[in-house]
Motif scaffolding. Structure first.
Motif, short mmCIF file in Angstrom:
data_model
loop_
_atom_site.label_atom_id
_atom_site.label_comp_id
_atom_site.label_asym_id
_atom_site.label_seq_id
_atom_site.Cartn_x
_atom_site.Cartn_y
_atom_site.Cartn_z
N LEU A 16 115.46 -27.15 -38.61
CA LEU A 16 115.08 -27.88 -37.25
C LEU A 16 113.77 -28.35 -37.57
N VAL A 17 112.56 -27.19 -38.02
CA VAL A 17 111.29 -27.14 -37.74
C VAL A 17 111.33 -28.31 -38.70
N VAL A 245 109.50 -18.10 -33.91
CA VAL A 245 110.25 -18.79 -32.56
C VAL A 245 109.12 -20.03 -31.42
N PRO A 246 108.12 -19.60 -31.49
CA PRO A 246 106.81 -20.51 -31.16
C PRO A 246 106.96 -22.32 -32.17
N LEU A 247 107.31 -21.98 -33.14
CA LEU A 247 107.49 -23.36 -34.30
C LEU A 247 108.27 -23.93 -33.85
N LEU A 250 107.70 -25.81 -30.08
CA LEU A 250 107.26 -26.90 -30.43
C LEU A 250 107.64 -27.95 -31.67
N ALA A 251 109.25 -27.36 -32.50
CA ALA A 251 108.89 -28.95 -34.00
C ALA A 251 109.87 -29.91 -32.70
N THR A 252 110.36 -29.15 -32.29
CA THR A 252 111.82 -29.25 -31.60
C THR A 252 111.62 -30.07 -29.89
N SER A 253 110.31 -29.83 -30.30
CA SER A 253 109.43 -30.01 -28.35
C SER A 253 110.47 -31.53 -28.15
N GLY A 254 109.68 -32.58 -27.39
CA GLY A 254 109.49 -33.96 -26.84
C GLY A 254 107.96 -34.80 -27.06
N ALA A 262 98.11 -32.04 -33.18
CA ALA A 262 97.34 -31.22 -31.75
C ALA A 262 97.11 -29.89 -31.63
N VAL A 263 98.80 -29.53 -31.27
CA VAL A 263 98.66 -28.43 -30.59
C VAL A 263 99.00 -27.17 -31.99
N ALA A 264 99.90 -27.81 -33.03
CA ALA A 264 99.45 -27.26 -34.27
C ALA A 264 98.36 -26.38 -34.69
N GLY A 265 97.00 -27.31 -34.02
CA GLY A 265 95.92 -26.59 -35.40
C GLY A 265 94.73 -27.31 -34.68
#
Length: 281
Positions: A16-17, A245-247, A250-254, A262-265
């Motif tokens: 999923l990531v 968990v947060p990874l 974020l990967a499965t968000s909409g 942007a969120v990932a760094g």
């Protein structure tokens, strides 16, 4: 059917990531807590854990500085520190873990809120050394948001243009930073308290939040809809929390790919660059 019987389908989080990687994690610690069970938090073990989770750089604070001795703990962190990644980093493309370079360390200073005079002096020293951020540990130091020391340190950090990464309940700890024009990242925003963060941040352009505890089905999407993706920063609290968990959330968000990047760094790189730190209004 049960997985242990071989008949079920095991949950594959990494599938999923997908290809997501983190360019800069805003919540990483070296060291251990003496009063609780947990990993030793040695630099080598922490960096190895980050690398296994595709985290390429980390804003790191030292628990020795927070819990024992501020100056020696900060100096211990500053000695091997690497420069922060260039502003604009934060891609969502996959990079093989095997053979990857060790994650870069972006040093984050710490101060003792129980000693506001000494804390202000340490902020001066850290800023002169080129540090771009300071981390506050109010829960570990037994300090409440209404203590004068917190406001004193908040003002000094804003005056020096330092970004502040702070723990504590966002429903109380937003108050010492209000009206200062400060750049603040609230590291402990829980999705139960997201509404309070959103209304406080609506009046404070410098307020940001870590995504570590925003793991409800729509927390990330709600925050982006209300404030924009530039207010969210990926944080894992490695090694004292599970970075997957947060990874995974974020990967499965909409969120759109550019928002995820942007969120990932990307946002963290921008906030921790010397050009973006803001002076008080």
């Amino acid at each position: 059917m049960a997985i242990k019987d071989g008949a079920g389908i095991p949950f594959d989080a990494w599938r999923l990531v997908g290809g997501l990687e983190v360019a800069l994690d805003v919540d990483v610690l070296f060291g251990a807590y003496p009063d609780r069970d947990g990993p030793p938090g040695t630099p080598d073990s922490v960096l190895a854990l980050l690398s296994r989770h595709r985290i390429r750089a980390a804003a790191v604070a030292n628990l020795r500085a927070a819990l024992f001795d501020v100056r020696s703990g900060n100096d211990e962190l500053l000695a091997p520190a690497s420069p922060p990644p260039a502003t604009g980093a934060g891609t969502a493309t996959a990079v093989p873990v095997s053979g990857a370079s060790p994650p870069e360390v972006v040093p984050v200073g710490a101060v003792d809120l129980r000693d506001p005079i000494g804390a202000a002096r340490e902020l001066d020293r850290l800023a002169a050394a080129g540090v771009r951020a300071v981390r506050l540990f109010p829960d570990e130091q037994g300090v409440e948001a209404g203590f004068p020391s917190v406001r004193h340190v908040a003002r000094q950090a804003a005056r020096l243009g330092l970004a502040v990464l702070t723990g504590g309940d966002v429903r109380r700890f937003w108050q010492p930073f209000a009206g200062l024009g400060a750049t603040v990242v609230f590291l402990d925003t829980h999705f139960y308290h997201l509404g309070d963060f959103l209304v406080a941040a609506a009046d404070e352009p410098g307020f940001h939040t870590s995504t570590r505890l925003l793991n409800s089905p729509d927390a990330l999407e709600l925050a982006v809809a209300e404030l924009g993706a530039d207010r969210l920063l990926y944080g894992s609290r490695t090694p004292h929390y599970e970075p997957l968990v947060p990874l995974l959330r974020l990967a499965t968000s909409g969120l759109k790919p550019a928002e995820i990047a942007a969120v990932a760094g990307g946002n963290a790189s921008r906030l921790l660059s010397s050009e973006s730190t803001r002076r008080p209004l």
